[in-house]
Design a protein around this motif. Structure first.
Motif, mmCIF file in Angstrom:
data_model
loop_
_atom_site.group_PDB
_atom_site.id
_atom_site.type_symbol
_atom_site.label_atom_id
_atom_site.label_comp_id
_atom_site.label_asym_id
_atom_site.label_seq_id
_atom_site.Cartn_x
_atom_site.Cartn_y
_atom_site.Cartn_z
ATOM 1 N N ALA A 1 0.845 -1.199 0.000
ATOM 2 C CA ALA A 1 0.000 0.000 0.000
ATOM 3 C C ALA A 1 0.879 1.247 0.000
ATOM 4 C CB ALA A 1 -0.921 0.004 1.214
ATOM 5 N N PHE A 2 1.839 1.297 0.935
ATOM 6 C CA PHE A 2 2.733 2.463 1.037
ATOM 7 C C PHE A 2 3.953 2.033 1.834
ATOM 8 C CE2 PHE A 2 -0.993 2.907 3.931
ATOM 9 C CZ PHE A 2 -0.407 2.418 5.079
ATOM 10 N N SER A 3 5.009 2.871 1.767
ATOM 11 C CA SER A 3 6.193 2.623 2.584
ATOM 12 C C SER A 3 6.448 3.854 3.425
ATOM 13 C CB SER A 3 7.420 2.365 1.706
ATOM 14 O OG SER A 3 7.263 1.182 0.969
ATOM 15 N N PHE A 4 6.892 3.637 4.651
ATOM 16 C CA PHE A 4 7.281 4.788 5.481
ATOM 17 C C PHE A 4 8.406 4.366 6.406
ATOM 18 C CE2 PHE A 4 3.411 2.885 7.426
ATOM 19 C CZ PHE A 4 3.954 2.410 8.608
ATOM 20 N N SER A 5 9.187 5.383 6.816
ATOM 21 C CA SER A 5 10.221 5.107 7.814
ATOM 22 C C SER A 5 9.574 5.200 9.193
ATOM 23 C CB SER A 5 11.352 6.124 7.697
ATOM 24 O OG SER A 5 10.859 7.413 8.031
ATOM 25 N N ALA A 6 10.249 4.659 10.202
ATOM 26 C CA ALA A 6 9.722 4.752 11.568
ATOM 27 C C ALA A 6 9.555 6.220 11.964
ATOM 28 C CB ALA A 6 10.663 4.027 12.528
ATOM 29 N N ARG A 7 10.505 7.057 11.517
ATOM 30 C CA ARG A 7 10.418 8.492 11.841
ATOM 31 C C ARG A 7 9.186 9.128 11.186
ATOM 32 N NH1 ARG A 7 14.844 10.139 9.381
ATOM 33 N NH2 ARG A 7 16.304 10.235 11.113
ATOM 34 N N GLU A 8 8.894 8.734 9.942
ATOM 35 C CA GLU A 8 7.715 9.292 9.252
ATOM 36 C C GLU A 8 6.421 8.824 9.911
ATOM 37 O OE1 GLU A 8 9.743 9.711 4.816
ATOM 38 O OE2 GLU A 8 8.721 7.851 5.382
ATOM 39 N N LEU A 9 6.411 7.613 10.426
ATOM 40 C CA LEU A 9 5.206 7.148 11.128
ATOM 41 C C LEU A 9 4.995 7.974 12.398
ATOM 42 C CD1 LEU A 9 2.850 5.209 11.477
ATOM 43 C CD2 LEU A 9 4.391 3.619 12.632
ATOM 44 N N ALA A 10 6.087 8.181 13.143
ATOM 45 C CA ALA A 10 5.973 8.988 14.370
ATOM 46 C C ALA A 10 5.461 10.391 14.032
ATOM 47 C CB ALA A 10 7.319 9.061 15.078
ATOM 48 N N ALA A 11 5.937 10.946 12.896
ATOM 49 C CA ALA A 11 5.509 12.299 12.500
ATOM 50 C C ALA A 11 4.023 12.297 12.138
ATOM 51 C CB ALA A 11 6.340 12.795 11.328
ATOM 52 N N SER A 12 3.559 11.238 11.497
ATOM 53 C CA SER A 12 2.139 11.163 11.131
ATOM 54 C C SER A 12 1.276 11.113 12.397
ATOM 55 C CB SER A 12 1.902 9.926 10.251
ATOM 56 O OG SER A 12 0.562 9.831 9.890
ATOM 57 N N ILE A 13 1.757 10.408 13.422
ATOM 58 C CA ILE A 13 1.017 10.348 14.694
ATOM 59 C C ILE A 13 1.077 11.709 15.400
ATOM 60 C CG2 ILE A 13 0.973 9.285 16.992
ATOM 61 C CD1 ILE A 13 1.938 6.668 15.625
ATOM 62 N N GLU A 14 2.261 12.354 15.382
ATOM 63 C CA GLU A 14 2.417 13.675 16.041
ATOM 64 C C GLU A 14 1.513 14.732 15.405
ATOM 65 O OE1 GLU A 14 7.023 12.752 16.874
ATOM 66 O OE2 GLU A 14 6.598 14.778 16.148
ATOM 67 N N ARG A 15 1.249 14.577 14.095
ATOM 68 C CA ARG A 15 0.333 15.488 13.392
ATOM 69 C C ARG A 15 -1.015 15.505 14.110
ATOM 70 N NH1 ARG A 15 -3.441 13.928 9.876
ATOM 71 N NH2 ARG A 15 -2.634 11.833 10.101
ATOM 72 N N ARG A 16 -1.466 14.305 14.579
ATOM 73 C CA ARG A 16 -2.744 14.204 15.288
ATOM 74 C C ARG A 16 -2.588 14.427 16.791
ATOM 75 N NH1 ARG A 16 -7.535 11.136 13.966
ATOM 76 N NH2 ARG A 16 -7.692 11.014 16.234
ATOM 77 N N MET A 17 -1.426 14.011 17.326
ATOM 78 C CA MET A 17 -1.215 14.061 18.775
ATOM 79 C C MET A 17 0.120 14.750 19.050
ATOM 80 S SD MET A 17 -2.525 10.282 19.790
ATOM 81 C CE MET A 17 -2.969 10.786 21.419
#
Ligand code: NAD
Ligand code: AKB
Length: 317
Positions: A244-260
């Motif tokens: 579906a998609f690829s992300f780094s662990a850092r990008e995942l954390a950033a996606s969560i920080e966007r919401r929280m």
């Protein structure tokens, strides 16, 4: 009655697949099988037929197939990559002997079979970007060895005995209903659980670790779509690349920080880093797209929003 058997029914995928299949085909037509009875959040047994059993025991699985008049098996029972490195012998027995049992029973009882493979079939010599459908396979874990061997076994049973067995190479799967069990990509799920609890998270891979991933609703849809595809359109009988998609662990954390915005992630790599480093960063799934119309619905931020909505909702009840 033609029933569907799901092995590994208590697992991250099985627990959701059983529900989806029951909604489609009727509660009594889907039989769950796992080593122990299922538990649901309120401690009740799940509704619908369920048996305890070990896929290493062919006679016991055959009895289930006979007693429940099974015609289709979703064979999910497995050990995953990190557990597999701790228990390589058991991983061989469950993942490969268990698969051979199911394929032999498919011959005897004319079963159709779905069996999941994994990006773990690839290894250090495989191209890591846009990994092709057909390429170098040199898995570096026992889990990956069983997955590639299993793919070849499926292809052999199809060619030699005309067994209709179909397979997907799932990437790391992310979901909120049942926690994952002993994989390398578990950090991507664990990070969400920590964030929803309001906790910081210590990630067991480096921040630049990039892997192919998928949200569970897309994985379930892919599974059903492949099983419903016209056999004449399928050009792959070992296992289809899907992503579906690829992300780094850092990008995942950033996606969560966007919401929280208060969420914080630190990094303390352990032995699972070595496994992640040997897997592709992205996968070419164009053959699945052209053969049976594979197309994922969720991107990273859409998945993050849905995951956090559901996890926070479950904390409120
Ligand atoms: P999981 O670990 O959550 O569940 C596996 C289930 O199999 C468990 O409930 C376990 O009790 C059961 N099991 C183990 N040994 C058994 C045995 N001998 N007999 C009967 N049941 C047994 O795994 P999952 O994430 O749901 O994965 C399901 C399948 O999908 C596996 O084949 C796995 O390799 C594959 N897969 C999963 C992912 C992922 O990210 N979840 C990615 C790629 C492939
Ligand atoms: C694991 O990490 O072992 C699984 C997989 C990608 O096969 N999630």
């Amino acid at each position: 009655m033609n029933r569907i058997l799901v092995t590994g029914a208590n697992g991250q995928i099985g627990s959701e697949l059983v529900d989806v299949l029951r909604r489609r085909h009727g509660r009594d037509r889907v039989v769950g099988l796992d080593l122990a009875p299922p538990s649901s959040p309120n401690g009740q047994r799940e509704e619908g037929p369920y048996v305890t059993g070990d896929v290493r025991n062919r006679d016991a699985i055959e009895a289930v197939i006979r007693n429940h008049e099974v015609s289709v098996v979703y064979h999910l029972a497995s050990l995953l990559s990190a557990s597999g490195e701790k228990k390589p012998d058991q991983t061989w027995e469950v993942n490969l002997d268990g698969l051979k049992n199911v394929l032999d029973l498919a011959r005897r009882h004319s079963l159709r079979v779905f069996w999941p493979s994994s990006i773990a079939v690839f290894g250090p010599s495989t191209p890591r970007e846009q990994t092709p459908q057909r390429t170098v396979f040199d898995p570096s874990t026992m889990y990956g060895v069983t997955k590639r061997s299993g793919e070849l076994l499926c292809q052999y049973y199809h060619r030699r005995y005309d067994i209709d067995v179909r397979s997907l190479r799932y990437p790391g799967l992310i979901s909120y209903k049942t926690p994952p069990g002993g994989g390398t990509t578990d950090y991507a799920v664990d990070m969400f659980y920590a964030a929803a609890d309001g906790d910081p998270y210590t990630c067991f891979v480096r921040p630049d670790t990039r892997l192919p991933m998928m949200y569970m609703p897309d994985a379930l849809q892919a599974t059903l779509d492949l099983m419903e595809a016209d056999a004449g359109n399928l050009t792959v009988r070992d296992s289809y690349n899907i992503t579906a998609f690829s992300f780094s662990a850092r990008e995942l954390a950033a996606s969560i920080e966007r919401r929280m915005p208060t969420f914080s992630c630190s990094y303390d790599p352990d032995e699972r880093q070595r496994i992640a480093d040997d897997w592709p960063q992205s996968v070419d799934d164009s053959v699945a797209r052209s053969d049976w119309g594979w197309s994922p619905q969720y991107d990273l931020d859409a998945m993050t929003d849905d995951m956090l909505d559901h996890l926070q909702e479950s904390l409120e009840v």
